[in-house]
Design a protein around this motif. Structure first.
Motif, PDB file in Angstrom:
ATOM      1  N   VAL A  60       3.522   6.113  -5.895  1.00  0.00           N
ATOM      2  CA  VAL A  60       3.874   5.194  -6.981  1.00  0.00           C
ATOM      3  C   VAL A  60       5.033   4.301  -6.551  1.00  0.00           C
ATOM      4  CG1 VAL A  60       4.711   5.045  -9.356  1.00  0.00           C
ATOM      5  CG2 VAL A  60       3.024   6.773  -8.747  1.00  0.00           C
ATOM      6  N   ILE A  61       5.960   4.839  -5.742  1.00  0.00           N
ATOM      7  CA  ILE A  61       7.155   4.096  -5.318  1.00  0.00           C
ATOM      8  C   ILE A  61       7.169   3.850  -3.815  1.00  0.00           C
ATOM      9  CG2 ILE A  61       9.679   4.089  -5.242  1.00  0.00           C
ATOM     10  CD1 ILE A  61       8.534   3.721  -8.028  1.00  0.00           C
ATOM     11  N   PHE A  62       6.901   4.876  -3.036  1.00  0.00           N
ATOM     12  CA  PHE A  62       7.037   4.773  -1.587  1.00  0.00           C
ATOM     13  C   PHE A  62       5.785   4.151  -0.970  1.00  0.00           C
ATOM     14  CE2 PHE A  62       9.848   8.206  -2.892  1.00  0.00           C
ATOM     15  CZ  PHE A  62      11.021   7.863  -2.241  1.00  0.00           C
ATOM     16  N   PRO A  63       5.891   3.642   0.267  1.00  0.00           N
ATOM     17  CA  PRO A  63       4.724   3.038   0.940  1.00  0.00           C
ATOM     18  C   PRO A  63       3.574   4.032   1.026  1.00  0.00           C
ATOM     19  CG  PRO A  63       6.722   2.500   2.138  1.00  0.00           C
ATOM     20  CD  PRO A  63       7.116   3.502   1.088  1.00  0.00           C
ATOM     21  N   PRO A  64       2.418   3.673   0.532  1.00  0.00           N
ATOM     22  CA  PRO A  64       1.286   4.616   0.525  1.00  0.00           C
ATOM     23  C   PRO A  64       0.646   4.741   1.894  1.00  0.00           C
ATOM     24  CG  PRO A  64       0.605   2.535  -0.412  1.00  0.00           C
ATOM     25  CD  PRO A  64       2.081   2.400  -0.126  1.00  0.00           C
ATOM     26  N   LYS A  65       0.135   5.935   2.182  1.00  0.00           N
ATOM     27  CA  LYS A  65      -0.597   6.153   3.427  1.00  0.00           C
ATOM     28  C   LYS A  65      -2.042   5.677   3.320  1.00  0.00           C
ATOM     29  CE  LYS A  65       2.117  10.032   5.182  1.00  0.00           C
ATOM     30  NZ  LYS A  65       2.088  11.436   5.701  1.00  0.00           N
ATOM     31  N   LEU A  70      -6.489   2.759  -1.985  1.00  0.00           N
ATOM     32  CA  LEU A  70      -6.005   2.518  -3.347  1.00  0.00           C
ATOM     33  C   LEU A  70      -6.649   1.265  -3.939  1.00  0.00           C
ATOM     34  CD1 LEU A  70      -2.241   3.448  -2.961  1.00  0.00           C
ATOM     35  CD2 LEU A  70      -3.914   4.584  -4.428  1.00  0.00           C
ATOM     36  N   TYR A  71      -6.807   0.235  -3.130  1.00  0.00           N
ATOM     37  CA  TYR A  71      -7.483  -0.965  -3.633  1.00  0.00           C
ATOM     38  C   TYR A  71      -8.969  -0.709  -3.857  1.00  0.00           C
ATOM     39  CZ  TYR A  71      -3.733  -4.389  -3.707  1.00  0.00           C
ATOM     40  OH  TYR A  71      -2.606  -5.094  -4.050  1.00  0.00           O
ATOM     41  N   ALA A  72      -9.568   0.118  -3.022  1.00  0.00           N
ATOM     42  CA  ALA A  72     -10.961   0.486  -3.259  1.00  0.00           C
ATOM     43  C   ALA A  72     -11.086   1.284  -4.550  1.00  0.00           C
ATOM     44  CB  ALA A  72     -11.492   1.311  -2.085  1.00  0.00           C
ATOM     45  N   ARG A  86     -10.754  -8.197 -14.945  1.00  0.00           N
ATOM     46  CA  ARG A  86     -10.715  -7.896 -13.519  1.00  0.00           C
ATOM     47  C   ARG A  86      -9.784  -8.841 -12.772  1.00  0.00           C
ATOM     48  NH1 ARG A  86     -17.296  -7.249 -12.850  1.00  0.00           N
ATOM     49  NH2 ARG A  86     -17.467  -5.254 -13.983  1.00  0.00           N
ATOM     50  N   PHE A  87      -9.857 -10.138 -13.099  1.00  0.00           N
ATOM     51  CA  PHE A  87      -8.970 -11.094 -12.449  1.00  0.00           C
ATOM     52  C   PHE A  87      -7.513 -10.807 -12.796  1.00  0.00           C
ATOM     53  CE2 PHE A  87     -12.844 -13.892 -12.286  1.00  0.00           C
ATOM     54  CZ  PHE A  87     -12.881 -14.001 -10.899  1.00  0.00           C
ATOM     55  N   ILE A  88      -7.255 -10.451 -14.049  1.00  0.00           N
ATOM     56  CA  ILE A  88      -5.882 -10.126 -14.451  1.00  0.00           C
ATOM     57  C   ILE A  88      -5.394  -8.880 -13.704  1.00  0.00           C
ATOM     58  CG2 ILE A  88      -4.450  -9.367 -16.391  1.00  0.00           C
ATOM     59  CD1 ILE A  88      -6.191 -11.084 -18.215  1.00  0.00           C
ATOM     60  N   ALA A  89      -6.253  -7.847 -13.621  1.00  0.00           N
ATOM     61  CA  ALA A  89      -5.864  -6.613 -12.941  1.00  0.00           C
ATOM     62  C   ALA A  89      -5.606  -6.856 -11.459  1.00  0.00           C
ATOM     63  CB  ALA A  89      -6.956  -5.562 -13.123  1.00  0.00           C
ATOM     64  N   ALA A  90      -6.495  -7.611 -10.796  1.00  0.00           N
ATOM     65  CA  ALA A  90      -6.308  -7.888  -9.369  1.00  0.00           C
ATOM     66  C   ALA A  90      -5.034  -8.702  -9.139  1.00  0.00           C
ATOM     67  CB  ALA A  90      -7.517  -8.623  -8.815  1.00  0.00           C
ATOM     68  N   GLY A  91      -4.795  -9.707  -9.987  1.00  0.00           N
ATOM     69  CA  GLY A  91      -3.580 -10.502  -9.854  1.00  0.00           C
ATOM     70  C   GLY A  91      -2.322  -9.680 -10.063  1.00  0.00           C
ATOM     71  N   ALA A  92      -2.372  -8.770 -11.048  1.00  0.00           N
ATOM     72  CA  ALA A  92      -1.217  -7.903 -11.305  1.00  0.00           C
ATOM     73  C   ALA A  92      -0.951  -6.993 -10.115  1.00  0.00           C
ATOM     74  CB  ALA A  92      -1.460  -7.078 -12.569  1.00  0.00           C
ATOM     75  N   ALA A  93      -2.005  -6.443  -9.513  1.00  0.00           N
ATOM     76  CA  ALA A  93      -1.827  -5.554  -8.361  1.00  0.00           C
ATOM     77  C   ALA A  93      -1.193  -6.298  -7.189  1.00  0.00           C
ATOM     78  CB  ALA A  93      -3.168  -4.956  -7.953  1.00  0.00           C
ATOM     79  N   ILE A  94      -1.696  -7.493  -6.916  1.00  0.00           N
ATOM     80  CA  ILE A  94      -1.140  -8.276  -5.808  1.00  0.00           C
ATOM     81  C   ILE A  94       0.308  -8.660  -6.100  1.00  0.00           C
ATOM     82  CG2 ILE A  94      -1.350 -10.433  -4.517  1.00  0.00           C
ATOM     83  CD1 ILE A  94      -4.390 -10.250  -4.962  1.00  0.00           C
ATOM     84  N   GLY A  95       0.584  -9.056  -7.343  1.00  0.00           N
ATOM     85  CA  GLY A  95       1.946  -9.423  -7.712  1.00  0.00           C
ATOM     86  C   GLY A  95       2.918  -8.266  -7.573  1.00  0.00           C
ATOM     87  N   ILE A  96       2.500  -7.075  -7.982  1.00  0.00           N
ATOM     88  CA  ILE A  96       3.371  -5.899  -7.850  1.00  0.00           C
ATOM     89  C   ILE A  96       3.619  -5.576  -6.384  1.00  0.00           C
ATOM     90  CG2 ILE A  96       3.502  -3.405  -8.272  1.00  0.00           C
ATOM     91  CD1 ILE A  96       1.946  -3.913 -10.875  1.00  0.00           C
ATOM     92  N   ASP A  97       2.583  -5.703  -5.551  1.00  0.00           N
ATOM     93  CA  ASP A  97       2.771  -5.441  -4.118  1.00  0.00           C
ATOM     94  C   ASP A  97       3.719  -6.453  -3.491  1.00  0.00           C
ATOM     95  OD1 ASP A  97       1.431  -3.100  -3.498  1.00  0.00           O
ATOM     96  OD2 ASP A  97      -0.506  -4.081  -3.282  1.00  0.00           O
ATOM     97  N   VAL A  98       3.620  -7.719  -3.909  1.00  0.00           N
ATOM     98  CA  VAL A  98       4.553  -8.731  -3.397  1.00  0.00           C
ATOM     99  C   VAL A  98       5.976  -8.392  -3.821  1.00  0.00           C
ATOM    100  CG1 VAL A  98       5.221 -11.150  -3.550  1.00  0.00           C
ATOM    101  CG2 VAL A  98       2.813 -10.550  -3.280  1.00  0.00           C
ATOM    102  N   GLY A 118      -0.512  -1.430  -1.576  1.00  0.00           N
ATOM    103  CA  GLY A 118      -1.265  -0.362  -2.231  1.00  0.00           C
ATOM    104  C   GLY A 118      -0.598   0.154  -3.485  1.00  0.00           C
ATOM    105  N   ASN A 119       0.741   0.008  -3.578  1.00  0.00           N
ATOM    106  CA  ASN A 119       1.428   0.464  -4.788  1.00  0.00           C
ATOM    107  C   ASN A 119       0.944  -0.285  -6.013  1.00  0.00           C
ATOM    108  OD1 ASN A 119       3.668   0.397  -2.385  1.00  0.00           O
ATOM    109  ND2 ASN A 119       3.834   2.278  -3.590  1.00  0.00           N
ATOM    110  N   GLY A 120       0.701  -1.583  -5.842  1.00  0.00           N
ATOM    111  CA  GLY A 120       0.256  -2.389  -6.975  1.00  0.00           C
ATOM    112  C   GLY A 120      -1.066  -1.905  -7.540  1.00  0.00           C
ATOM    113  N   ALA A 121      -2.004  -1.541  -6.670  1.00  0.00           N
ATOM    114  CA  ALA A 121      -3.296  -1.042  -7.139  1.00  0.00           C
ATOM    115  C   ALA A 121      -3.122   0.240  -7.944  1.00  0.00           C
ATOM    116  CB  ALA A 121      -4.228  -0.802  -5.951  1.00  0.00           C
ATOM    117  N   LEU A 122      -2.250   1.144  -7.458  1.00  0.00           N
ATOM    118  CA  LEU A 122      -2.017   2.392  -8.179  1.00  0.00           C
ATOM    119  C   LEU A 122      -1.344   2.138  -9.514  1.00  0.00           C
ATOM    120  CD1 LEU A 122      -2.180   5.453  -8.227  1.00  0.00           C
ATOM    121  CD2 LEU A 122      -0.034   5.544  -6.947  1.00  0.00           C
TER     122      LEU A 122
END
Length: 465
Positions: A60-65, A70-72, A86-98, A118-122
């Motif tokens: 959830v916090i640390f770099p995922p292995k 996680l994106y799959a 789906r577009f909102i969820a994908a955008g949110a995941a990418i934004g959180i990872d950035v 990968g944290n953003g997807a989780l």
């Protein structure tokens, strides 16, 4: 007329009872799975390593292995969402990872153990779980929670498998490679043959098969997304799909490793150092090869001699019998059969390439692959029967597959010398045993399919006056 009426009532009552029983079975399975994860957590802690639950929470916090995984998993979860969601969820995941990348850059925290994304997807998956509980009701809540559970199960299955492999390496100091290698003479030592072919192709062939072998989960997600493409429209999941079989194979397969520990020819009969990436999750020190019988793979097949238990290091996973990569590739092939031509071609390609990689890299013996096919078909038949209701054909198929699988393991363990000395008899018998399960599966599915989707009979139209 009366008998037909009572038969209809009986069939409806039976169907109703079976649906209630199936719901209870899934509830019990959920409780057992939770208890299983907790037990694995304690087992991993005993060896000073995080278990599947702790590893998942850590990401959830640390770099995922498992950034790609996680994106799959998020992609599987999004099958229950509309395209806008789906577009909102994908955008949110990418934004959180950035955002995570920026914070780590500012804090000068280098990602040395894991993926930088990968944290953003989780976070998105967990956020959908919160939305389902707080903002959804009724069937919409259940559907969204099922999607979240599907995504989390995919990652939990990976974490569970890693912990299982750790336990096999720590609790099984002796391996049975000599028995399997001796029995493999009945098949002509295919790992040695394919290993020489892959070596002759050079880095191009090796790297190509390595990508196919390592991205098997991606192929599974592609087929699963095709199967689940209409979930958002129909507002329900299909009764049976690839992810179910994929996860069950990953959970049950390592239990066989505990019974039949095997490390593979590249480790037992070679140095294994060039394949260290497959076992580097628990140690930074590659094996020196001092545990191997001799440096024979892939040039020289081992001589036929009386096999013995052999001690091995406490790092290399005992993950050969059965070959789960073969089992997974088999079910991907099966579930891709009803897709478009491109998907069917991809399923066939992934199965063929996976078989070549498992043998060509020295990860498995030929006997492992035969056991893997039988293992996969047996689990697939059991899950299909669980979905449609157990009947005589389903029980017979599962019992036959389980019996053949057991006979294979017993033969590898107690009859390897006889198999090696009479290859013209034992080799065809091994292939015939596997073929009998394949034939039984195909024949039974052919009987099931018309019942699974019966054609609706048109009501007779009144004749014009």
């Amino acid at each position: 007329m009366i008998s037909r009426f009572f038969s209809r009532i009986s069939s409806r009552v039976t169907l109703s009872v079976w649906r209630r029983l199936r719901a209870r079975l899934w509830a019990v399975a959920g409780v057992v799975a939770l208890g299983f994860l907790i037990a694995l957590e304690f087992a991993a802690r005993r060896y000073g390593l995080p278990g599947p639950i702790a590893s998942q929470v850590r990401e959830v916090i640390f770099p995922p292995k498992s950034g790609f995984l996680l994106y799959a998993a998020m992609a599987l979860m999004m099958v229950v969402l509309t395209w806008r969601q789906r577009f909102i969820a994908a955008g949110a995941a990418i934004g959180i990872d950035v955002a995570f990348l920026v914070v780590r850059w500012v804090a000068d925290a280098k990602v040395t153990d894991g993926h930088p994304f990968g944290n953003g997807a989780l976070w998105v998956i967990l956020g959908c779980a919160v939305i389902a509980v707080t903002r959804r009701t009724g069937r919409e809540r259940v559907l969204l929670l099922k999607g979240v559970g599907l995504g989390l199960l995919l990652v939990a299955g990976r974490k569970t498998g890693d912990t299982w492999l750790l336990i096999t390496s720590k609790t099984r100091p002796a391996v049975l490679d000599q028995y399997v290698a001796t029995a493999d003479h009945a098949l002509g030592n295919p790992s040695w043959l394919v290993g020489r072919i892959v070596t002759a192709t050079g880095p191009i062939g090796f790297n190509f098969l390595d990508v196919v072998y390592g991205q098997l989960a991606v192929a599974a997600v592609i087929v699963a997304l095709y199967q689940l493409r209409n979930v958002a429209v129909e507002r329900r999941f299909p009764g049976h799909h690839l992810v179910r079989t994929f996860l069950v194979i990953g959970v049950l397969g390592p239990a066989i490793y505990m019974i039949f520990p095997v490390v593979g020819p590249v480790f037992a009969y070679g140095t294994g150092t060039e394949h260290w990436a497959t076992v580097s999750m628990w140690s930074d020190t590659p094996p020196s090869g001092q545990w191997a019988v001799a440096n024979l793979w892939p040039e020289t097949p081992p001589p036929i001699s009386t096999p013995h238990h052999m001690p091995f290091d406490a790092i290399t996973p005992r993950n050969c019998m059965p070959s789960l990569h073969t089992a997974w590739a088999t079910v991907i092939f099966i579930h891709s059969r009803k897709g478009p031509r491109l998907l069917r071609f991809a399923g066939t390609f992934w199965l063929t390439a996976t078989l070549g990689a498992t043998l060509g890299f020295g990860y498995h013996y030929g006997a492992d692959l035969i056991a893997g096919v039988v293992f996969a078909l047996t689990i697939e038949a059991a899950l299909r029967s669980l979905d449609r209701g157990w009947d005589r054909s389903g029980i017979q198929l599962v019992a036959h597959g389980a019996t053949v699988f057991t006979v294979l393991l017993v033969s590898y363990r107690y009859l390897p010398l006889e198999m090696a000395r009479h290859p013209w008899v034992s080799g065809p018998l091994l292939m015939l045993a596997m073929t009998s399960v394949v034939y039984g599966y195909v024949r039974t599915i052919a009987l099931w399919e018309p019942r699974a989707a019966p054609a609706r009979q048109q009501e007779p139209q009144p004749e014009p006056v």
